[in-house]
Design a protein around this motif. Structure first.
Motif, PDB file in Angstrom:
ATOM      1  N   ALA A  35      -4.588  35.616  55.809  1.00  7.77           N
ATOM      2  CA  ALA A  35      -3.510  34.632  55.009  1.00  7.77           C
ATOM      3  C   ALA A  35      -2.482  35.187  54.108  1.00  7.77           C
ATOM      4  N   ARG A  36      -2.699  36.192  53.573  1.00  7.51           N
ATOM      5  CA  ARG A  36      -2.198  36.720  52.557  1.00  7.51           C
ATOM      6  C   ARG A  36      -1.629  35.741  51.623  1.00  7.51           C
ATOM      7  N   VAL A  37      -2.381  35.056  50.852  1.00  2.38           N
ATOM      8  CA  VAL A  37      -2.276  34.093  49.838  1.00  2.38           C
ATOM      9  C   VAL A  37      -2.099  34.870  48.372  1.00  2.38           C
ATOM     10  N   ASP A  38      -1.066  34.616  47.798  1.00  4.76           N
ATOM     11  CA  ASP A  38      -0.789  34.949  46.561  1.00  4.76           C
ATOM     12  C   ASP A  38      -1.539  33.931  45.356  1.00  4.76           C
ATOM     13  N   GLU A  39      -1.214  32.756  45.648  1.00  2.70           N
ATOM     14  CA  GLU A  39      -1.863  31.667  44.550  1.00  2.70           C
ATOM     15  C   GLU A  39      -2.288  30.620  45.141  1.00  2.70           C
ATOM     16  N   TRP A  40      -3.385  30.063  44.889  1.00  2.00           N
ATOM     17  CA  TRP A  40      -4.270  28.891  45.309  1.00  2.00           C
ATOM     18  C   TRP A  40      -4.423  27.996  44.109  1.00  2.00           C
ATOM     19  N   PRO A  41      -3.465  26.990  43.487  1.00  4.72           N
ATOM     20  CA  PRO A  41      -3.733  26.175  42.615  1.00  4.72           C
ATOM     21  C   PRO A  41      -4.207  24.966  43.054  1.00  4.72           C
ATOM     22  N   LYS A  42      -5.425  24.819  43.177  1.00  7.24           N
ATOM     23  CA  LYS A  42      -6.194  23.732  43.719  1.00  7.24           C
ATOM     24  C   LYS A  42      -5.769  22.343  42.868  1.00  7.24           C
ATOM     25  N   ALA A  43      -5.421  22.479  41.693  1.00  8.42           N
ATOM     26  CA  ALA A  43      -5.162  21.380  40.872  1.00  8.42           C
ATOM     27  C   ALA A  43      -3.737  20.435  41.425  1.00  8.42           C
ATOM     28  N   LEU A  44      -3.071  21.238  42.178  1.00 12.11           N
ATOM     29  CA  LEU A  44      -1.797  20.560  42.789  1.00 12.11           C
ATOM     30  C   LEU A  44      -1.943  19.734  44.119  1.00 12.11           C
ATOM     31  N   THR A  45      -3.307  19.860  44.564  1.00 14.03           N
ATOM     32  CA  THR A  45      -3.527  19.178  45.832  1.00 14.03           C
ATOM     33  C   THR A  45      -3.904  17.540  45.600  1.00 14.03           C
ATOM     34  N   PRO A  46      -3.767  16.743  46.565  1.00 15.15           N
ATOM     35  CA  PRO A  46      -3.831  15.335  46.235  1.00 15.15           C
ATOM     36  C   PRO A  46      -5.555  15.203  46.129  1.00 15.15           C
ATOM     37  N   SER A  47      -5.894  14.147  45.439  1.00 10.93           N
ATOM     38  CA  SER A  47      -7.214  13.552  45.236  1.00 10.93           C
ATOM     39  C   SER A  47      -7.888  13.524  46.386  1.00 10.93           C
ATOM     40  N   THR A  48      -9.235  13.634  46.128  1.00  7.85           N
ATOM     41  CA  THR A  48      -9.977  13.381  47.680  1.00  7.85           C
ATOM     42  C   THR A  48      -9.700  11.827  48.110  1.00  7.85           C
ATOM     43  N   GLU A  49      -9.580  10.905  46.838  1.00  2.92           N
ATOM     44  CA  GLU A  49      -9.779   9.581  47.471  1.00  2.92           C
ATOM     45  C   GLU A  49      -8.061   9.423  47.987  1.00  2.92           C
ATOM     46  N   LEU A  50      -7.229   9.731  47.509  1.00  2.00           N
ATOM     47  CA  LEU A  50      -5.855   9.765  48.014  1.00  2.00           C
ATOM     48  C   LEU A  50      -5.690  10.234  49.428  1.00  2.00           C
ATOM     49  N   ARG A  51      -6.313  11.594  49.728  1.00  2.00           N
ATOM     50  CA  ARG A  51      -6.325  12.296  51.038  1.00  2.00           C
ATOM     51  C   ARG A  51      -6.860  11.481  52.042  1.00  2.00           C
ATOM     52  N   ARG A  52      -8.144  10.970  51.744  1.00  2.00           N
ATOM     53  CA  ARG A  52      -9.091  10.139  52.602  1.00  2.00           C
ATOM     54  C   ARG A  52      -8.275   8.608  52.905  1.00  2.00           C
ATOM     55  N   TRP A  53      -7.612   8.117  52.017  1.00  2.00           N
ATOM     56  CA  TRP A  53      -6.679   6.942  52.275  1.00  2.00           C
ATOM     57  C   TRP A  53      -5.668   7.161  53.340  1.00  2.00           C
ATOM     58  N   PHE A  54      -5.011   8.233  52.937  1.00  2.00           N
ATOM     59  CA  PHE A  54      -3.933   8.604  54.097  1.00  2.00           C
ATOM     60  C   PHE A  54      -4.459   8.910  55.146  1.00  2.00           C
ATOM     61  N   HIS A  55      -5.324   9.810  55.393  1.00  2.00           N
ATOM     62  CA  HIS A  55      -5.755  10.184  56.668  1.00  2.00           C
ATOM     63  C   HIS A  55      -6.334   9.035  57.556  1.00  2.00           C
ATOM     64  N   ALA A  56      -6.999   7.930  56.761  1.00  2.00           N
ATOM     65  CA  ALA A  56      -7.373   6.726  57.328  1.00  2.00           C
ATOM     66  C   ALA A  56      -6.607   5.678  58.084  1.00  2.00           C
ATOM     67  N   GLY A  57      -5.244   6.111  57.674  1.00  2.00           N
ATOM     68  CA  GLY A  57      -4.084   5.388  58.327  1.00  2.00           C
ATOM     69  C   GLY A  57      -3.938   4.227  57.547  1.00  2.00           C
ATOM     70  N   GLU A  58      -4.311   4.123  56.259  1.00  2.00           N
ATOM     71  CA  GLU A  58      -4.326   2.729  55.331  1.00  2.00           C
ATOM     72  C   GLU A  58      -2.738   2.615  55.025  1.00  2.00           C
ATOM     73  N   GLY A  59      -2.055   3.492  54.999  1.00  2.00           N
ATOM     74  CA  GLY A  59      -0.748   3.537  54.235  1.00  2.00           C
ATOM     75  C   GLY A  59       0.419   4.268  55.073  1.00  2.00           C
ATOM     76  N   SER A  60       1.526   4.080  54.510  1.00  2.00           N
ATOM     77  CA  SER A  60       2.736   4.873  55.032  1.00  2.00           C
ATOM     78  C   SER A  60       2.702   6.142  54.483  1.00  2.00           C
ATOM     79  N   TYR A  61       3.528   7.210  54.963  1.00  2.00           N
ATOM     80  CA  TYR A  61       3.842   8.371  54.380  1.00  2.00           C
ATOM     81  C   TYR A  61       4.520   8.103  53.162  1.00  2.00           C
TER      82      TYR A  61
END
Length: 116
Positions: A35-61
């Motif tokens: 993958a040759r990843v230089d940085e992996w700032p996990k704090a930048l990722t969406p919260s688990t709740e937001l990610r699950r909400w979006f992937h469940a199709g409950e809202g628009s992009y």
């Protein structure tokens, strides 16, 4: 300063400068050295709740993007975003995601916030 969004499964390209994985989980089936990843700032990722909400199709992009931007405006996420902004001031950044549609993912929201 240039920011681009690519799938982490795509092979690295010479134009990639700093490669930043913006997913919370390591991509399945991908060796870390490949993958040759230089940085992996996990704090930048969406919260688990937001990610699950979006992937469940409950809202628009668009609603997802608004909620994600709100998460990025506070606390550790805001600090991590400022760190990413600093990286972009120094040169090119490639935001990497395992998403099958990077253009409709949190990585695209980040790219927009960074002025891409």
């Amino acid at each position: 300063m240039s920011v681009c969004v690519r799938r982490v499964y795509d092979p690295p390209e010479p134009r990639d400068e700093v490669r930043v994985l913006v997913d919370r989980l390591w991509p399945r089936g991908l060796a870390k050295d490949a993958a040759r990843v230089d940085e992996w700032p996990k704090a930048l990722t969406p919260s688990t709740e937001l990610r699950r909400w979006f992937h469940a199709g409950e809202g628009s992009y668009e609603e997802f993007a608004e909620r994600y931007e709100a998460e990025l405006a506070a606390g550790e996420a805001a600090e991590a975003l400022e760190g990413l902004r600093e990286l972009t001031r120094r040169g090119g950044v490639t935001l990497l995601t395992a998403s099958k549609t990077p253009e409709r993912s949190h990585a695209s929201v980040l790219a927009r916030l960074l002025g891409a």
